[in-house]
Design an enzyme around this catalytic site. Structure first.
Site, PDB file in Angstrom:
ATOM      1  N   THR A   1    -104.173 106.277  13.084  1.00  0.00           N
ATOM      2  CA  THR A   1    -104.480 105.580  11.554  1.00  0.00           C
ATOM      3  C   THR A   1    -105.916 105.750  11.631  1.00  0.00           C
ATOM      4  O   THR A   1    -106.215 106.234  10.525  1.00  0.00           O
ATOM      5  CB  THR A   1    -103.717 104.051  11.565  1.00  0.00           C
ATOM      6  OG1 THR A   1    -102.297 104.032  11.551  1.00  0.00           O
ATOM      7  CG2 THR A   1    -104.343 103.494  10.321  1.00  0.00           C
TER       8      THR A   1
ATOM      9  N   SER B   1    -102.268 111.162  18.120  1.00  0.00           N
ATOM     10  CA  SER B   1    -102.359 109.768  18.599  1.00  0.00           C
ATOM     11  C   SER B   1    -101.542 109.758  19.927  1.00  0.00           C
ATOM     12  O   SER B   1    -100.319 110.409  20.160  1.00  0.00           O
ATOM     13  CB  SER B   1    -101.162 108.951  17.627  1.00  0.00           C
ATOM     14  OG  SER B   1    -100.989 107.690  17.989  1.00  0.00           O
TER      15      SER B   1
ATOM     16  N   THR C   1    -117.477 100.184  22.177  1.00  0.00           N
ATOM     17  CA  THR C   1    -117.607 100.569  23.468  1.00  0.00           C
ATOM     18  C   THR C   1    -116.383 101.105  23.779  1.00  0.00           C
ATOM     19  O   THR C   1    -115.279 100.639  23.189  1.00  0.00           O
ATOM     20  CB  THR C   1    -117.317  99.025  24.333  1.00  0.00           C
ATOM     21  OG1 THR C   1    -118.904  98.354  24.078  1.00  0.00           O
ATOM     22  CG2 THR C   1    -117.473  99.216  25.825  1.00  0.00           C
TER      23      THR C   1
ATOM     24  N   CYS D   1     -88.876  98.418   4.962  1.00  0.00           N
ATOM     25  CA  CYS D   1     -88.404  97.108   4.418  1.00  0.00           C
ATOM     26  C   CYS D   1     -89.717  96.200   4.181  1.00  0.00           C
ATOM     27  O   CYS D   1     -90.561  95.975   5.131  1.00  0.00           O
ATOM     28  CB  CYS D   1     -87.645  96.322   5.599  1.00  0.00           C
ATOM     29  SG  CYS D   1     -87.087  94.632   4.997  1.00  0.00           S
TER      30      CYS D   1
HETATM   31  N1  PLP Z   1     -99.453 109.832  11.107  1.00  0.00           N
HETATM   32  C1  PLP Z   1     -98.099 110.018  11.346  1.00  0.00           C
HETATM   33  C2  PLP Z   1     -97.903 111.353  10.874  1.00  0.00           C
HETATM   34  C3  PLP Z   1     -97.472 109.093  12.160  1.00  0.00           C
HETATM   35  O1  PLP Z   1     -96.191 109.618  12.332  1.00  0.00           O
HETATM   36  C4  PLP Z   1     -98.020 108.055  12.501  1.00  0.00           C
HETATM   37  C5  PLP Z   1     -97.450 107.048  13.418  1.00  0.00           C
HETATM   38  O2  PLP Z   1     -96.152 106.605  13.066  1.00  0.00           O
HETATM   39  C6  PLP Z   1     -99.376 107.756  12.339  1.00  0.00           C
HETATM   40  C7  PLP Z   1    -100.053 108.819  11.497  1.00  0.00           C
HETATM   41  C8  PLP Z   1    -100.153 106.334  12.603  1.00  0.00           C
HETATM   42  O3  PLP Z   1    -100.319 106.761  13.959  1.00  0.00           O
HETATM   43  P1  PLP Z   1    -100.847 105.611  14.960  1.00  0.00           P
HETATM   44  O4  PLP Z   1     -99.554 104.468  15.087  1.00  0.00           O
HETATM   45  O5  PLP Z   1    -101.471 105.608  16.093  1.00  0.00           O
HETATM   46  O6  PLP Z   1    -101.820 104.578  14.167  1.00  0.00           O
END
Ligand code: PLP
Length: 390
Positions: free
Chosen positions: A72, A199, A237, A320
């Protein structure tokens, strides 16, 4: 009762060697990586080794990796880092209707900040069409962001083709690679993107750590304001243990592409044994671990619960919010009705899934579907299935 996990696109278990690496790093390398003393330098070395491992996995240089708190934040850093750069006109940006909320809602915020945004549609196969990209890409476009593989359907987008076009038009191109990077082989040079998010928790690492590839020469406005960490691109940090774990996860040997056979076994088993089922999305351009299947006349949420009671964790893809089950925006964008979208399930495989588990899941899906159809009012049952026996 044993429980089996088929929801790896939501998150994947931490690999044992990654867990060891992370706890060792926490226990042994506790210095602040910005400190000049022995402890700080040890932390710095660990951090930089992780950066090299992540870079090697993505086919880029270590200077092009910025560690973040997850997918994210990587997505947000890319979107706002480009769009808020004072030198940019900041007026027009492009994304697609099927992005993860981490991108979609960032673009929503850009709109509130006065940026005009085009949300590209997708075809019924879940892919962005090149003619649409060509049509909406303007000279001076601030940014385009298109995901690599969709988290709900697994459908792969035409990234190299879009990259060739954006390079020609000199438009920065961000790709949300969270469902691909670290799992399948990718190479930033070959892909041709300018920014790419990954991620840790999607490929055997912990939650709360991710990275953004920022091609050399791309200038980003910082999202966080603080110290000069990460070459002024991400203050705070450094999470050395998290980064170290992401680096370790980047060098895991597990072959996600080998999951295609298991996924196909699951998909074919369900399609052949459960009437009124079909796959959502393109099956040719798709990551090997994901299958999104529609079950005519069955509520997806009910199916998730029924399967959970039989020991299988899957996902309905719908969100949801405030007590109501919202149909998936991805499936709606593909042209499914709200009812069709609500009757879809996502199966996502990962390390640890076996042939036996897949066969057990097919049995459980068949039994659950038959049960739910039996107890649902006849009016909801598709005509073709009205002869399904109790
Ligand atoms: N983008 C996609 C396509 C994802 O599937 C996800 C997580 O489900 C994310 C971004 C967000 O990643 P994070 O959970 O590390 O914030």
């Amino acid at each position: 009762m044993q429980h089996f996990y088929f929801d790896h696109n939501a998150t994947s278990p931490v690999a044992p060697e990654v867990l060891r690496d992370m706890t060792d790093a926490m226990a042994e390398v506790y210095g602040n990586a910005s400190s000049i003393h022995f402890f700080g330098q040890a932390a710095k070395r660990r951090l930089e080794a992780a950066r090299r491992a992540a870079a090697a996995r993505l086919g880029c240089t270590d200077r092009e990796i910025v560690f973040t708190s997850g997918g994210t934040e990587a997505d947000n850093l890319a979107v706002f880092g480009i769009a808020r750069k004072p030198t940019r006109a900041n007026r027009y940006a492009i994304t697609s209707a099927i992005e993860h909320p981490a991108v979609l809602n960032a673009f929503g915020q850009l709109e509130r900040e006065g940026v005009e945004v085009t949300y590209l549609p997708v075809g019924s196969d879940g892919r962005v069409q090149m003619e649409d990209v060509r049509r909406v890409l303007r000279h001076g476009t601030t940014l385009i962001s298109i995901m690599h593989a969709n988290n709900e359907t697994g459908v792969l987008q035409p990234i190299t083709e879009i990259a060739a076009m954006t390079r020609g038009a000199n438009v920065p191109f961000h790709c949300d690679g969270v469902q691909v990077g670290g799992r399948l082989p990718v190479n930033m040079r070959e892909l041709g993107v300018d920014l790419y998010s990954i991620s840790g928790h999607k490929f055997g690492g912990p939650k709360g750590v991710g990275a953004l590839y920022v091609r050399k020469g791309i200038d980003l406005a910082a999202l966080m304001h603080g110290g000069h960490h990460e070459r002024d691109r991400r203050a705070g940090t450094e999470n050395v243990a998290g980064a170290s774990a992401l680096g370790r996860a980047s060098s895991l040997e597990f072959d996600w592409s080998a999951l295609g056979e298991l996924r196909d076994r699951l998909e074919n088993g369900i399609l052949s044994r459960v009437p009124g089922t079909r796959v959502n999305g393109n099956t040719e351009f798709r990551v090997p671990n994901t299958s999104n299947i529609r079950f005519e006349g069955i509520e997806g949420e009910a199916m998730v619960i029924a399967l959970d009671l039989r020991g299988y964790a899957v996902s309905s893809g719908s969100a949801c919010s405030s007590g109501a089950v919202e149909p998936s925006h991805v499936l709606l964008a593909m042209g499914l009705s709200a009812e069709e979208a609500r009757s879809s399930l996502r199966f996502s495989l990962g390390p640890g899934n076996t042939v036996e588990q897949v066969d057990g899941l097919i049995d459980a899906v068949e039994a659950s579907a038959a049960h739910l159809r039996r107890i649902s009012p006849a009016v909801l049952r598709p005509a073709a299935l009205s002869d399904v026996k109790a």
